[in-house]
Design an enzyme around this catalytic site. Structure first.
Site, PDB file in Angstrom:
ATOM      1  N   HIS A  22       0.935  -1.158  -0.174  1.00 42.58           N
ATOM      2  CA  HIS A  22      -0.072  -0.125   0.015  1.00 42.58           C
ATOM      3  C   HIS A  22       0.790   1.188   0.072  1.00 42.58           C
ATOM      4  CE1 HIS A  22      -3.826  -2.058   1.839  1.00 42.58           C
ATOM      5  NE2 HIS A  22      -3.833  -2.013   0.631  1.00 42.58           N
ATOM      6  N   HIS A  78     -11.803  -9.481  -5.742  1.00 42.16           N
ATOM      7  CA  HIS A  78     -11.451  -8.068  -5.374  1.00 42.16           C
ATOM      8  C   HIS A  78     -10.573  -7.311  -6.249  1.00 42.16           C
ATOM      9  CE1 HIS A  78     -10.196  -4.942  -2.604  1.00 42.16           C
ATOM     10  NE2 HIS A  78      -9.180  -5.588  -2.195  1.00 42.16           N
ATOM     11  N   GLU A  80      -8.785  -4.874  -5.981  1.00 45.14           N
ATOM     12  CA  GLU A  80      -7.486  -3.860  -5.525  1.00 45.14           C
ATOM     13  C   GLU A  80      -6.375  -4.616  -6.578  1.00 45.14           C
ATOM     14  OE1 GLU A  80      -6.635  -3.526  -1.664  1.00 45.14           O
ATOM     15  OE2 GLU A  80      -5.320  -2.074  -1.899  1.00 45.14           O
ATOM     16  N   ASP A  82      -3.382  -5.625  -6.372  1.00 50.15           N
ATOM     17  CA  ASP A  82      -2.294  -6.675  -5.898  1.00 50.15           C
ATOM     18  C   ASP A  82      -2.893  -8.096  -6.303  1.00 50.15           C
ATOM     19  OD1 ASP A  82      -4.123  -5.812  -3.599  1.00 50.15           O
ATOM     20  OD2 ASP A  82      -3.181  -7.275  -2.484  1.00 50.15           O
ATOM     21  N   HIS A 144     -12.248  -6.280   2.600  1.00 53.56           N
ATOM     22  CA  HIS A 144     -11.855  -4.747   3.379  1.00 53.56           C
ATOM     23  C   HIS A 144     -12.202  -3.592   2.319  1.00 53.56           C
ATOM     24  CE1 HIS A 144      -7.979  -3.797   1.550  1.00 53.56           C
ATOM     25  NE2 HIS A 144      -8.297  -4.814   0.931  1.00 53.56           N
ATOM     26  N   ASP A 163      -8.811 -11.225   0.801  1.00 52.79           N
ATOM     27  CA  ASP A 163      -7.940 -10.878   1.573  1.00 52.79           C
ATOM     28  C   ASP A 163      -8.397 -11.246   2.976  1.00 52.79           C
ATOM     29  OD1 ASP A 163      -6.244  -9.055   0.128  1.00 52.79           O
ATOM     30  OD2 ASP A 163      -7.645  -7.600   0.020  1.00 52.79           O
ATOM     31  N   TYR A 191      -2.183  -8.317  10.389  1.00 55.68           N
ATOM     32  CA  TYR A 191      -3.125  -7.714   9.121  1.00 55.68           C
ATOM     33  C   TYR A 191      -4.565  -7.493   9.648  1.00 55.68           C
ATOM     34  CZ  TYR A 191      -4.647  -8.530   4.506  1.00 55.68           C
ATOM     35  OH  TYR A 191      -5.361  -8.298   3.221  1.00 55.68           O
ATOM     36  N   HIS A 224      -3.380 -13.994   0.312  1.00 58.68           N
ATOM     37  CA  HIS A 224      -2.259 -13.627   0.622  1.00 58.68           C
ATOM     38  C   HIS A 224      -1.820 -14.521   1.831  1.00 58.68           C
ATOM     39  CE1 HIS A 224      -2.063  -9.521  -1.008  1.00 58.68           C
ATOM     40  NE2 HIS A 224      -3.190  -9.209  -0.451  1.00 58.68           N
TER      41      HIS A 224
HETATM   42 FE1  FEO Z   1      -7.226  -5.574  -0.641  1.00 58.42          FE
HETATM   43 FE2  FEO Z   1      -4.796  -7.681  -0.936  1.00 58.42          FE
HETATM   44  O1  FEO Z   1      -5.901  -6.338  -1.448  1.00 58.42           O
END
Ligand code: FEO
Length: 400
Positions: A22, A78, A80, A82, A144, A163, A191, A224
């Site tokens: 991030h 998701h 995002e 990544d 999230h 996530d 996390y 992750h």
């Molecule tokens: Fe919310 Fe691992 O991205």
């Protein structure tokens, strides 16, 4: 790539060298992974991709397992970057393949990549038939991001949670039972503390909603870190604990200091606490010399937070100002706090910190304590007494 169940493959990327995530907002001392999964049945589905820098490597590896043209469906749990970054390279090869995501996921993917891909927005309960198995979608807004969702694979009983239940941990061992448990749970709680704390109410509701579906869970595959195959629901239990105003028997003291006056106050207060309570863990952090995400994790575990800064320019030191802003955004609940600090002339810091802590949702124990100049023996004795009072007022009780 690794087969994790019959015809279900991990096809992600382990990123051993990542140290900041991030931007610079989240430290990743142990690297991370971007987990992507391929499910083969009569139809083949790819669940999530990897971060953009690894997009080319990702599709090259994927192509060795299955011709890209044979991917019938892409699932974007998701949006995002990544997890969606690899879409750009992938969709150049299979531009018409449908992408299943939430409505917000579609908005977000369009916003990131400006591509008019073949989006198929889904809602909770929608299903995608793969042959013998089905994918069932479960929206998980704010776990999230507003676009987040889970996908559940029938027959194999796998929850692809993105996530949620993940952690930034690079490992070649892949499964929760094979890695160092202390490292694993440290990364899990870090996390949760740094990413999920503001959404704790929703975490609890989503878990209860999922439990009410009464479906078997053999594996939880986050996006992750490790795959939870050994007692997979243990991490769900942890999330339930953490979502309920979590605190341990810990007091954390966070300060910054110019000429050691505020540091000496911090240590004297800690000595006072310890002198009347040798059970409570007391931890001190100079915020300028500490990793801010590790400190947030310690705040998450604490029942009481003390924050100290000397007064400078009628205000507080910038590292403490940044720290207060960081914890404000995380919306901690059920925690107490108090301010302290030295001053030479005007002495605003303690009031400013107190207001900042109140604004961040902490309950102030009192107006705090300040010491003029470099605290002398008398001032340090007052700090010790102050620590004793804090300890007495907050002595741990499970029913507190
Ligand atoms: Fe919310 Fe691992 O991205």
């Amino acid at each position: 790539m690794k087969e994790i169940k019959k015809n279900v493959y991990w096809v992600g990327k382990v990123d051993w060298q990542l140290r900041k995530f991030h931007g610079d907002e989240y430290s990743t001392h142990r690297g991370t992974s971007y987990n992507s999964y391929l499910v083969k049945d009569k139809k083949t589905a790819l669940i999530d991709t990897v971060w953009s820098p690894f997009g080319a490597e990702f599709i090259e590896n994927l192509d060795k397992l299955i011709s890209l043209k044979k991917i019938d469906y892409v699932i974007a749990n998701h949006a995002e970057i990544d997890h969606s970054g690899g879409l750009v390279a992938l969709m150049e090869n299979i531009p018409d393949t449908p992408i299943y995501c939430t409505n917000n996921g579609m908005k977000s993917l369009k916003g990131h990549f400006h591509k008019d891909w073949n989006f198929m927005p889904v809602r909770t309960g929608d299903k995608l038939n793969l042959g013998k198995k089905e994918l069932v979608f479960i929206e998980a807004p704010m776990l999230h991001w507003p676009d987040s969702m889970f996908s559940y694979l029938t027959e194999e009983n796998i929850l692809f949670s993105n996530d949620a239940f993940g952690q930034h941990l690079a490992t070649e061992l892949l499964y929760n039972d094979l890695v160092d448990q202390a490292e694993l749970f440290q990364e899990c709680i870090k996390y949760y503390a740094n990413i999920l704390t503001p959404f704790s109410g929703l975490v609890e509701k989503k878990i209860e909603e999922f439990k009410s579906l009464n479906v078997p869970v053999d594996m939880i595959c986050p996006s992750h870190g490790v795959i939870w195959r050994d007692n997979p629901l243990q991490i769900v239990g942890k999330y339930l604990d953490w979502s309920k105003n979590y605190r341990e028997d810990q007091i954390t003291i966070v300060y910054d200091t110019m000429w050691d006056g505020t540091k000496n106050m911090a240590e004297a207060i800690a000595n006072g606490i310890k002198s009347v309570d040798d059970k409570t863990a007391v931890k001190l952090f100079n915020i300028s010399r500490s990793d801010k995400n590790d400190v947030v994790t310690e705040v998450f575990k604490s029942k009481v937070l003390l924050v100290g800064s000397p007064t400078i320019n009628r205000g507080i030191l910038s590292a403490i100002a940044g720290f207060i802003e960081q914890i404000r955004g995380l919306k901690f609940k059920g925690k107490k706090a108090v301010a302290f600090g030295t001053y030479g002339w005007s002495g605003e810091s303690v009031e400013m910190i107190g207001k900042g802590l109140e604004n961040a949702g902490f309950e102030l124990l009192d107006n705090g304590i300040k010491s003029a100049w470099n605290p002398d023996e008398k001032s340090l004795k007052e700090c010790v007494d102050f620590g004793k009072e804090i300890a007495k007022k907050t002595k741990y009780s499970k029913h507190e």
